[in-house]
Scaffold this motif. Structure first.
Motif, PDB file in Angstrom:
ATOM      1  N   MET A 116       0.813  -1.219   0.000  1.00 22.82           N
ATOM      2  CA  MET A 116       0.000   0.000   0.000  1.00 22.82           C
ATOM      3  C   MET A 116       0.847   1.271   0.000  1.00 22.82           C
ATOM      4  SD  MET A 116      -3.264  -1.178   2.279  1.00 22.82           S
ATOM      5  CE  MET A 116      -4.249   0.218   1.737  1.00 22.82           C
ATOM      6  N   GLN A 117       2.169   1.125  -0.162  1.00 25.98           N
ATOM      7  CA  GLN A 117       3.102   2.250  -0.295  1.00 25.98           C
ATOM      8  C   GLN A 117       2.913   3.298   0.802  1.00 25.98           C
ATOM      9  OE1 GLN A 117       5.836   2.550  -3.017  1.00 25.98           O
ATOM     10  NE2 GLN A 117       5.423   0.601  -2.033  1.00 25.98           N
ATOM     11  N   ILE A 118       3.123   2.872   2.010  1.00 25.66           N
ATOM     12  CA  ILE A 118       2.931   3.717   3.190  1.00 25.66           C
ATOM     13  C   ILE A 118       4.267   4.320   3.607  1.00 25.66           C
ATOM     14  CG2 ILE A 118       2.190   3.733   5.601  1.00 25.66           C
ATOM     15  CD1 ILE A 118       0.445   1.232   4.777  1.00 25.66           C
ATOM     16  N   TRP A 119       4.244   5.595   3.905  1.00 23.10           N
ATOM     17  CA  TRP A 119       5.423   6.298   4.418  1.00 23.10           C
ATOM     18  C   TRP A 119       5.387   6.199   5.939  1.00 23.10           C
ATOM     19  CZ3 TRP A 119       8.182  10.859   1.991  1.00 23.10           C
ATOM     20  CH2 TRP A 119       8.186  10.773   0.586  1.00 23.10           C
ATOM     21  N   GLU A 120       6.350   5.497   6.501  1.00 25.61           N
ATOM     22  CA  GLU A 120       6.427   5.390   7.955  1.00 25.61           C
ATOM     23  C   GLU A 120       6.583   6.778   8.596  1.00 25.61           C
ATOM     24  OE1 GLU A 120       9.076   3.180  11.427  1.00 25.61           O
ATOM     25  OE2 GLU A 120       9.164   2.420   9.375  1.00 25.61           O
ATOM     26  N   TYR A 121       7.320   7.644   7.947  1.00 25.97           N
ATOM     27  CA  TYR A 121       7.544   8.993   8.473  1.00 25.97           C
ATOM     28  C   TYR A 121       6.221   9.697   8.799  1.00 25.97           C
ATOM     29  CZ  TYR A 121       9.018  13.876   8.644  1.00 25.97           C
ATOM     30  OH  TYR A 121       9.226  15.179   9.038  1.00 25.97           O
ATOM     31  N   TRP A 122       5.256   9.568   7.921  1.00 22.77           N
ATOM     32  CA  TRP A 122       3.964  10.249   8.103  1.00 22.77           C
ATOM     33  C   TRP A 122       2.984   9.460   8.957  1.00 22.77           C
ATOM     34  CZ3 TRP A 122       4.470  15.063   7.142  1.00 22.77           C
ATOM     35  CH2 TRP A 122       5.241  15.510   6.082  1.00 22.77           C
ATOM     36  N   HIS A 123       3.190   8.170   9.072  1.00 20.98           N
ATOM     37  CA  HIS A 123       2.158   7.331   9.700  1.00 20.98           C
ATOM     38  C   HIS A 123       2.664   6.492  10.870  1.00 20.98           C
ATOM     39  CE1 HIS A 123      -0.621   8.506   6.614  1.00 20.98           C
ATOM     40  NE2 HIS A 123       0.280   8.193   5.691  1.00 20.98           N
ATOM     41  N   TYR A 124       3.815   6.869  11.417  1.00 22.62           N
ATOM     42  CA  TYR A 124       4.370   6.111  12.541  1.00 22.62           C
ATOM     43  C   TYR A 124       3.395   6.056  13.716  1.00 22.62           C
ATOM     44  CZ  TYR A 124       7.365   4.371  16.197  1.00 22.62           C
ATOM     45  OH  TYR A 124       7.872   3.608  17.220  1.00 22.62           O
ATOM     46  N   ASP A 125       2.717   7.157  14.004  1.00 18.31           N
ATOM     47  CA  ASP A 125       1.771   7.190  15.124  1.00 18.31           C
ATOM     48  C   ASP A 125       0.647   6.177  14.934  1.00 18.31           C
ATOM     49  OD1 ASP A 125       0.858   8.767  12.939  1.00 18.31           O
ATOM     50  OD2 ASP A 125      -0.501   9.886  14.255  1.00 18.31           O
ATOM     51  N   LYS A 126       0.186   6.041  13.707  1.00 22.15           N
ATOM     52  CA  LYS A 126      -0.877   5.071  13.423  1.00 22.15           C
ATOM     53  C   LYS A 126      -0.345   3.644  13.565  1.00 22.15           C
ATOM     54  CE  LYS A 126      -3.246   8.291  10.384  1.00 22.15           C
ATOM     55  NZ  LYS A 126      -2.270   9.381  10.509  1.00 22.15           N
ATOM     56  N   MET A 127       0.865   3.436  13.068  1.00 24.50           N
ATOM     57  CA  MET A 127       1.488   2.115  13.198  1.00 24.50           C
ATOM     58  C   MET A 127       1.618   1.740  14.672  1.00 24.50           C
ATOM     59  SD  MET A 127       4.522   2.399  10.368  1.00 24.50           S
ATOM     60  CE  MET A 127       5.295   0.870  10.903  1.00 24.50           C
ATOM     61  N   GLU A 128       2.104   2.681  15.450  1.00 27.15           N
ATOM     62  CA  GLU A 128       2.298   2.434  16.875  1.00 27.15           C
ATOM     63  C   GLU A 128       0.971   2.122  17.564  1.00 27.15           C
ATOM     64  OE1 GLU A 128       3.685   5.647  19.631  1.00 27.15           O
ATOM     65  OE2 GLU A 128       5.525   4.435  19.547  1.00 27.15           O
ATOM     66  N   LYS A 129      -0.066   2.852  17.186  1.00 23.96           N
ATOM     67  CA  LYS A 129      -1.385   2.662  17.800  1.00 23.96           C
ATOM     68  C   LYS A 129      -1.933   1.251  17.576  1.00 23.96           C
ATOM     69  CE  LYS A 129      -5.884   4.743  18.333  1.00 23.96           C
ATOM     70  NZ  LYS A 129      -6.735   5.885  18.072  1.00 23.96           N
ATOM     71  N   ILE A 130      -1.666   0.684  16.395  1.00 20.74           N
ATOM     72  CA  ILE A 130      -2.198  -0.661  16.103  1.00 20.74           C
ATOM     73  C   ILE A 130      -1.165  -1.772  16.301  1.00 20.74           C
ATOM     74  CG2 ILE A 130      -3.951   0.236  14.528  1.00 20.74           C
ATOM     75  CD1 ILE A 130      -2.185  -0.847  12.201  1.00 20.74           C
ATOM     76  N   GLY A 131       0.044  -1.409  16.701  1.00 22.60           N
ATOM     77  CA  GLY A 131       1.072  -2.411  16.975  1.00 22.60           C
ATOM     78  C   GLY A 131       1.815  -2.902  15.742  1.00 22.60           C
ATOM     79  N   ALA A 132       1.766  -2.153  14.649  1.00 24.76           N
ATOM     80  CA  ALA A 132       2.503  -2.525  13.431  1.00 24.76           C
ATOM     81  C   ALA A 132       3.936  -2.010  13.542  1.00 24.76           C
ATOM     82  CB  ALA A 132       1.821  -1.944  12.205  1.00 24.76           C
ATOM     83  N   THR A 133       4.888  -2.826  13.117  1.00 26.94           N
ATOM     84  CA  THR A 133       6.291  -2.429  13.242  1.00 26.94           C
ATOM     85  C   THR A 133       7.072  -2.487  11.927  1.00 26.94           C
ATOM     86  OG1 THR A 133       6.903  -4.702  13.838  1.00 26.94           O
ATOM     87  CG2 THR A 133       6.427  -3.170  15.654  1.00 26.94           C
ATOM     88  N   ASP A 134       6.579  -3.238  10.952  1.00 30.57           N
ATOM     89  CA  ASP A 134       7.346  -3.454   9.726  1.00 30.57           C
ATOM     90  C   ASP A 134       6.417  -3.354   8.521  1.00 30.57           C
ATOM     91  OD1 ASP A 134       9.003  -4.290   7.666  1.00 30.57           O
ATOM     92  OD2 ASP A 134       9.277  -6.327   8.443  1.00 30.57           O
ATOM     93  N   LEU A 135       6.523  -2.266   7.783  1.00 31.22           N
ATOM     94  CA  LEU A 135       5.633  -2.056   6.637  1.00 31.22           C
ATOM     95  C   LEU A 135       5.916  -2.989   5.472  1.00 31.22           C
ATOM     96  CD1 LEU A 135       5.354   1.823   6.732  1.00 31.22           C
ATOM     97  CD2 LEU A 135       3.577   0.144   7.290  1.00 31.22           C
TER      98      LEU A 135
END
Length: 190
Positions: A116-135
Motif C-alpha cells: 500500500m506504499q505507506i510512508w512510515e515517516y507520516w504514519h508512525y503514530d498510526k502504526m504504533e497505535k495498532i502495533g505494526a512495526t514493519d511495513l
C-alpha cells in the motif's frame, strides 16, 4: 444402656464416598492423559485434498478470487485487515493495484513501503497505535493501510479520502480518479 454407634458409621460412609470420588477422579485424569497422548486423527482418515477443497469452496463463495494476483493466504490477511478497520475490500484491492500492481515493494526513493506504499515517516503514530512495526510485512502493511483509510473515510467521501491518502490534500487528483475506476471494477467482480 446401648451405646450409639451411628457417628462411627457416618464417618465410615464419608470415607468410603471420598475414596470412590478420588478413584473416579484419578481414572478420569488417567483417561484424559491417554486421550492427549493419542496421535491425532488416529481413528479418522483425513482427506489429503481437504485444503484444496476448502480453498475451492472459498473461491466459489467469493472470499478468494483468482483475479487478484495474490495467494489465498495474503487475500485472507487483507480481508481480515479490511474487516478489522471496516473498509471495503474492493477499495483496498484497488489501492494496492494502483500503488504497486500487487507487489510488496519499496518505492518513492525508499520512503514508501509495501503493497500500500505507506510512508512510515507520516504514519508512525498510526502504526504504533495498532502495533505494526514493519511495513514490508504484508500483515502490518495491510493493517496500517486499512487503518489510514478508515480514519480518512470517517472524515471524507471515498474520492477525497483517496486524494488525501495519496497527496495529503482533498480535491481532484488523477490518483483518486484512477483508484475510483479500479474500485468500480473490483466492486463488480468481487
Amino acid at each position: 444402656m446401648k451405646k450409639n454407634n451411628d457417628g462411627g458409621l457416618f464417618w465410615v460412609l464419608i470415607t468410603l464416598i471420598l475414596t470412590i470420588l478420588v478413584v473416579m477422579c484419578c481414572n478420569s485424569v488417567s483417561a484424559q492423559e491417554e486421550k492427549e497422548n493419542e496421535t491425532p486423527n488416529e481413528c479418522v482418515a483425513e482427506d489429503p485434498q481437504e485444503t484444496e477443497k476448502i480453498e475451492e469452496a472459498l473461491v466459489e463463495q467469493g472470499y478468494f478470487s483468482d483475479l487478484i494476483p495474490m495467494d489465498y493466504d495474503l487475500q485472507a490477511e487483507l480481508r481480515c485487515a479490511c474487516e478489522e478497520f471496516d473498509v471495503p475490500f474492493p477499495l483496498i484491492v484497488a489501492i494496492i493495484e494502483k500503488e504497486t500492481n500487487f507487489t510488496n515493494i519499496v518505492g518513492d526513493n525508499g520512503n514508501a513501503e509495501g503493497y500500500m506504499q505507506i510512508w512510515e515517516y507520516w504514519h508512525y503514530d498510526k502504526m504504533e497505535k495498532i502495533g505494526a512495526t514493519d511495513l514490508m510485512n504484508p500483515v502490518d502493511n495491510f493493517r496500517t493501510g486499512c487503518y489510514i483509510m478508515s480514519t480518512l473515510l470517517d472524515k471524507y467521501d471515498t474520492y477525497n479520502a483517496l486524494s488525501v491518502y495519496n497527496t495529503g490534500s482533498s480535491g481532484y487528483s488523477d490518483y483518486a480518479e484512477c483508484v475510483m475506476e479500479l474500485y468500480d471494477y473490483w466492486n463488480g467482480v468481487l
